[in-house]
Design a protein around this motif. Structure first.
Motif, short mmCIF file in Angstrom:
data_model
loop_
_atom_site.label_atom_id
_atom_site.label_comp_id
_atom_site.label_asym_id
_atom_site.label_seq_id
_atom_site.Cartn_x
_atom_site.Cartn_y
_atom_site.Cartn_z
N ASN A 131 -6.04 5.96 -4.30
CA ASN A 131 -5.01 7.00 -4.51
C ASN A 131 -4.49 7.54 -3.17
OD1 ASN A 131 -3.35 8.55 -6.17
ND2 ASN A 131 -4.78 10.26 -6.24
N GLU A 132 -4.13 6.64 -2.28
CA GLU A 132 -3.65 7.01 -0.95
C GLU A 132 -2.19 7.50 -1.02
OE1 GLU A 132 -4.55 4.33 2.25
OE2 GLU A 132 -6.05 3.30 1.03
N PRO A 133 -1.82 8.43 -0.16
CA PRO A 133 -0.44 8.94 -0.19
C PRO A 133 0.55 8.00 0.48
CG PRO A 133 -1.66 10.02 1.56
CD PRO A 133 -2.66 9.15 0.82
N PHE A 134 1.78 8.00 -0.02
CA PHE A 134 2.91 7.41 0.68
C PHE A 134 3.55 8.55 1.47
CE2 PHE A 134 2.67 4.47 -2.97
CZ PHE A 134 2.62 3.24 -2.29
N ILE A 135 3.47 8.51 2.77
CA ILE A 135 3.97 9.59 3.62
C ILE A 135 5.35 9.20 4.15
CG2 ILE A 135 3.54 10.98 5.68
CD1 ILE A 135 0.55 10.30 5.28
N ARG A 136 6.35 10.03 3.87
CA ARG A 136 7.73 9.74 4.32
C ARG A 136 8.09 10.62 5.51
NH1 ARG A 136 12.85 11.82 2.87
NH2 ARG A 136 11.85 13.09 1.25
N ARG A 137 8.64 9.99 6.53
CA ARG A 137 9.12 10.71 7.71
C ARG A 137 10.53 10.25 8.03
NH1 ARG A 137 3.63 9.73 9.38
NH2 ARG A 137 2.46 11.67 9.54
N GLY B 181 -1.65 4.10 4.75
CA GLY B 181 -2.64 3.54 5.65
C GLY B 181 -2.00 3.33 7.00
N ARG B 182 -2.16 2.16 7.56
CA ARG B 182 -1.51 1.84 8.84
C ARG B 182 -0.18 1.13 8.66
NH1 ARG B 182 -6.12 -1.31 12.05
NH2 ARG B 182 -6.28 -2.29 10.01
N GLU B 183 0.15 0.79 7.43
CA GLU B 183 1.37 0.04 7.16
C GLU B 183 2.58 0.96 7.13
OE1 GLU B 183 3.51 -3.45 6.51
OE2 GLU B 183 1.38 -3.22 6.93
N LYS B 184 3.66 0.56 7.82
CA LYS B 184 4.92 1.30 7.82
C LYS B 184 6.02 0.41 7.26
CE LYS B 184 3.90 4.25 11.85
NZ LYS B 184 2.56 3.72 12.18
N ASN B 185 6.93 1.03 6.50
CA ASN B 185 7.99 0.24 5.89
C ASN B 185 9.20 1.13 5.61
OD1 ASN B 185 9.26 -2.02 4.72
ND2 ASN B 185 7.30 -2.70 3.84
N LEU C 49 1.74 -4.44 -2.13
CA LEU C 49 1.57 -5.89 -1.98
C LEU C 49 1.66 -6.29 -0.52
CD1 LEU C 49 1.41 -8.82 -2.98
CD2 LEU C 49 3.90 -8.73 -3.32
N VAL C 50 2.69 -5.81 0.18
CA VAL C 50 2.88 -6.15 1.60
C VAL C 50 1.65 -5.72 2.41
CG1 VAL C 50 4.23 -5.65 3.66
CG2 VAL C 50 5.39 -6.10 1.50
N ARG C 51 1.18 -4.52 2.15
CA ARG C 51 0.01 -4.03 2.89
C ARG C 51 -1.23 -4.87 2.57
NH1 ARG C 51 -3.12 1.81 2.30
NH2 ARG C 51 -5.01 1.09 3.35
N ALA C 52 -1.43 -5.20 1.30
CA ALA C 52 -2.61 -5.97 0.91
C ALA C 52 -2.61 -7.36 1.57
CB ALA C 52 -2.66 -6.10 -0.61
N VAL C 53 -1.44 -7.99 1.64
CA VAL C 53 -1.36 -9.30 2.28
C VAL C 53 -1.72 -9.20 3.76
CG1 VAL C 53 0.22 -11.15 2.98
CG2 VAL C 53 0.28 -10.28 0.64
N ARG C 54 -1.21 -8.19 4.44
CA ARG C 54 -1.54 -8.01 5.86
C ARG C 54 -3.03 -7.74 6.05
NH1 ARG C 54 2.86 -7.62 9.23
NH2 ARG C 54 4.84 -7.02 8.26
N ASP C 55 -3.63 -6.99 5.12
CA ASP C 55 -5.05 -6.68 5.23
C ASP C 55 -5.92 -7.92 5.04
OD1 ASP C 55 -4.41 -4.05 5.66
OD2 ASP C 55 -5.01 -3.34 3.66
N VAL C 56 -5.56 -8.76 4.05
CA VAL C 56 -6.39 -9.92 3.72
C VAL C 56 -6.08 -11.11 4.63
CG1 VAL C 56 -6.95 -11.58 1.90
CG2 VAL C 56 -6.58 -9.17 1.32
N ARG D 218 8.70 -2.95 17.79
CA ARG D 218 7.33 -2.89 18.30
C ARG D 218 6.32 -3.47 17.30
NH1 ARG D 218 7.35 2.06 19.18
NH2 ARG D 218 5.91 2.90 17.59
N LEU D 219 6.61 -3.29 16.00
CA LEU D 219 5.71 -3.79 14.97
C LEU D 219 5.95 -5.27 14.66
CD1 LEU D 219 5.84 -0.78 12.47
CD2 LEU D 219 3.98 -1.37 14.02
N GLY D 220 6.99 -5.85 15.29
CA GLY D 220 7.28 -7.26 15.06
C GLY D 220 7.94 -7.55 13.73
#
Length: 223
Positions: free
Chosen positions: A145-151, A190-194, A86-93, A164-166
């Motif tokens: 079907n994008e991955p959630f990548i954890r670091r 995608g480009r979204e980090k959380n 949801l957070v990513r979709a809102v930022r995209d739209v 930096r991301l505000g």
């Protein structure tokens, strides 16, 4: 026991009989090979009593219990993951807006959209057409079907990243944590980090069931 079985790990899955698997098998693969039928989609597992992700590799013998959407921990995994989408979709739209997920309501989360940086001053006047655009974008992300990548990041590096991301809300949250050597898990889709206190599902494709219900001045994210 044969020499072949000695080289494998032993797992008791959901109190069923002992099963043998090659070391390094993922939780998801072990559950699939077990042949056990579950009433709801499986989104994680308890491995020796600890919540783990589906893509966690298993190196040792032990016990495992699947977490599906009929379990409390399984639903929490689903809720966190869907909230990320949801957070990513809102930022995209609507790049100038931010979604605030406020509290539980009607088997979902009540959310509002605000102009970035003006949470208490300027509310975005949501319309049903706006909600339809956000829902469409969420469905696109899920269908991809994008991955959630954890670091893992050192705490100070995680704080600098969100500065930096505000994302000042994340900065404020992390500053309450102690320990100079502490690691922080950051997910990327995608480009979204959380950052979340808890794990997510491995891929967006696991999040088939959801809806957005218009509830002025905001909306409800339904699971």
């Amino acid at each position: 026991m044969t020499e072949k079985k000695k080289k494998k790990i032993r797992l008791v899955i959901d109190d069923h009989e002992i099963r043998f698997f090659p070391p390094g098998i993922t939780v998801e693969e072990a559950i699939e090979r077990s042949g056990i039928a579950y009433p709801y989609p499986v989104v994680g597992a308890l491995l020796d009593g600890k919540v783990v992700e589906l893509d966690r590799r298993i190196a040792y013998s032990g016990s495992m219990r699947a977490l599906h959407l009929g379990t409390t921990d399984g639903m929490r995994l689903y809720q966190r993951s869907l909230s990320f989408v949801l957070v990513r979709a809102v930022r995209d739209v609507y790049p100038g807006l931010k979604v605030y997920i406020n509290h539980s309501l009607s088997r979902g989360f009540y959310c509002e959209l605000h102009a970035e940086g003006f949470r208490n001053i300027e509310r975005f006047h949501l319309k049903k057409t706006d909600l339809a655009k956000i829902k469409k974008r969420m469905r696109e992300i899920i269908d991809a079907n994008e991955p959630f990548i954890r670091r893992e990041f050192p705490l100070k590096d995680a704080i600098r990243l969100f500065q930096r991301l505000g994302q000042q809300d994340k900065v404020s949250l992390l500053k309450y944590r102690n320990g100079t050597g502490e690691k922080v898990s950051i997910y990327q889709c995608g480009r979204e980090k959380n950052h979340f206190y808890g794990y997510l599902v491995p891929r967006t494709g696991c999040l088939e069931s959801f809806d957005l219900k218009f509830y002025p001045p905001g909306f409800i994210l339904l699971f």
